[in-house]
Design a protein around this motif. Sequence first.
Motif, PDB file in Angstrom:
ATOM      1  N   ARG A   1       0.801  -1.224   0.000  1.00 15.12           N
ATOM      2  CA  ARG A   1       0.000   0.000   0.000  1.00 15.12           C
ATOM      3  C   ARG A   1       0.836   1.277   0.000  1.00 15.12           C
ATOM      4  O   ARG A   1       0.294   2.374   0.043  1.00 15.12           O
TER       5      ARG A   1
ATOM      6  N   ARG B   1      -0.901   7.773  -9.760  1.00 14.34           N
ATOM      7  CA  ARG B   1      -2.245   8.221  -9.370  1.00 14.34           C
ATOM      8  C   ARG B   1      -3.263   7.885 -10.466  1.00 14.34           C
ATOM      9  O   ARG B   1      -4.367   7.413 -10.174  1.00 14.34           O
TER      10      ARG B   1
ATOM     11  N   GLY C   1      -5.264   5.291  -8.602  1.00  8.16           N
ATOM     12  CA  GLY C   1      -6.060   6.135  -7.720  1.00  8.16           C
ATOM     13  C   GLY C   1      -5.359   6.365  -6.387  1.00  8.16           C
ATOM     14  O   GLY C   1      -4.168   6.695  -6.351  1.00  8.16           O
ATOM     15  N   ASP C   2      -6.083   6.160  -5.304  1.00  6.40           N
ATOM     16  CA  ASP C   2      -5.530   6.389  -3.968  1.00  6.40           C
ATOM     17  C   ASP C   2      -5.037   5.111  -3.305  1.00  6.40           C
ATOM     18  O   ASP C   2      -4.860   5.070  -2.080  1.00  6.40           O
ATOM     19  N   TRP C   3      -4.831   4.042  -4.089  1.00  7.48           N
ATOM     20  CA  TRP C   3      -4.415   2.771  -3.491  1.00  7.48           C
ATOM     21  C   TRP C   3      -3.083   2.925  -2.745  1.00  7.48           C
ATOM     22  O   TRP C   3      -2.920   2.419  -1.638  1.00  7.48           O
TER      23      TRP C   3
ATOM     24  N   HIS D   1       0.051   4.941  -0.857  1.00  7.83           N
ATOM     25  CA  HIS D   1       0.636   6.116  -0.202  1.00  7.83           C
ATOM     26  C   HIS D   1       1.971   6.336  -0.908  1.00  7.83           C
ATOM     27  O   HIS D   1       2.833   5.460  -0.909  1.00  7.83           O
TER      28      HIS D   1
ATOM     29  N   GLY E   1       0.614  14.610  -6.441  1.00  6.79           N
ATOM     30  CA  GLY E   1      -0.141  13.611  -5.693  1.00  6.79           C
ATOM     31  C   GLY E   1       0.637  12.856  -4.636  1.00  6.79           C
ATOM     32  O   GLY E   1       0.138  11.855  -4.096  1.00  6.79           O
TER      33      GLY E   1
ATOM     34  N   ASN F   1       2.100  11.875  -1.018  1.00  6.42           N
ATOM     35  CA  ASN F   1       1.568  12.016   0.342  1.00  6.42           C
ATOM     36  C   ASN F   1       2.592  12.578   1.318  1.00  6.42           C
ATOM     37  O   ASN F   1       2.235  13.267   2.273  1.00  6.42           O
TER      38      ASN F   1
ATOM     39  N   GLN G   1       2.418  18.573   3.281  1.00  5.07           N
ATOM     40  CA  GLN G   1       2.661  17.155   3.529  1.00  5.07           C
ATOM     41  C   GLN G   1       3.958  16.992   4.335  1.00  5.07           C
ATOM     42  O   GLN G   1       4.867  17.816   4.250  1.00  5.07           O
TER      43      GLN G   1
END
Length: 278
Positions: free
Chosen positions: A94, A124, A128-130, A132, A162, A164, A191
């Motif tokens: 992840r 991204r 997507g947001d899968w 970090h 994008g 994190n 961030q």
Amino acid sequence: MHSPEPVFSLEFFPARDEASSERMLQAATALNELSPRYVSVTFGAGGSTRAGTLAAVQALRAQGYDAAPHLSCIGATRAELRDLLAQYRELGVRRVVALRGDMPSGMGPMGDLRYASELVSFIRAETGDWFHIEVAAYPESHPQARSPDEDLKHFVEKMQAGANSAITQYFFNADAYFDFADRALARGITQPIVPGIMPITNYSQLARFSEMCGTEIPRWIRLRLASFGDDRASIRAFGHDVVAGLCQTLLDGGAPGLHFYTMNQSEPTLGLWRELDI
């Protein structure tokens, strides 16, 4: 995925043979007692250790670690990156560390993507947001940057694409980190920017690494390390004190965590972790 508590993490590099693989796993076993938030696994120039990175991630996950592979866009096609992301997603990974990567000598095509910001955007768009996504930061400027402002511009682009959070190149000057973090904040980057920490165990190795990556070893530290000659015990003891003091200064100053470059050794990081009472 922001946390009010500092995030502590480790880095390993993939082994190139059975003996070094065993050493990495022994270090990982010893460091597991620290319960780091995650561990990252490096990626060779031009993807030269791609299979090794995948194998190391699998081995570290088997030990209970949340393992984050490094991904490099240099020399890789979109199709290759897409396949690699799918493999990691299938494993349940992840978190990834997205880098431009280094160009190995004699290498041909650059690949489909040239910059880390493009890689972040690609990840991204594909997932997507899968994931970090961690990216790199250079408090003393990337060695290939034409100026600190240009380096900060590229960093901001990665974060806005994008990412994190970020992990810095190692350094020994806390002011450089705080200055970089302040300038990034002034550009709207909120961030976390986590300092990368390199334990000092071998002066000649450290000098070689620092020359390649553009890290400054302050003169007083260089002179003290050089004065110890081949006395490895004294180098390690002095290095421990220097780096422990740096870590404490960073944490006291509000750094959002620490990322330890273990060099596949356990004792230097264990000593720092215990000294800091993390």
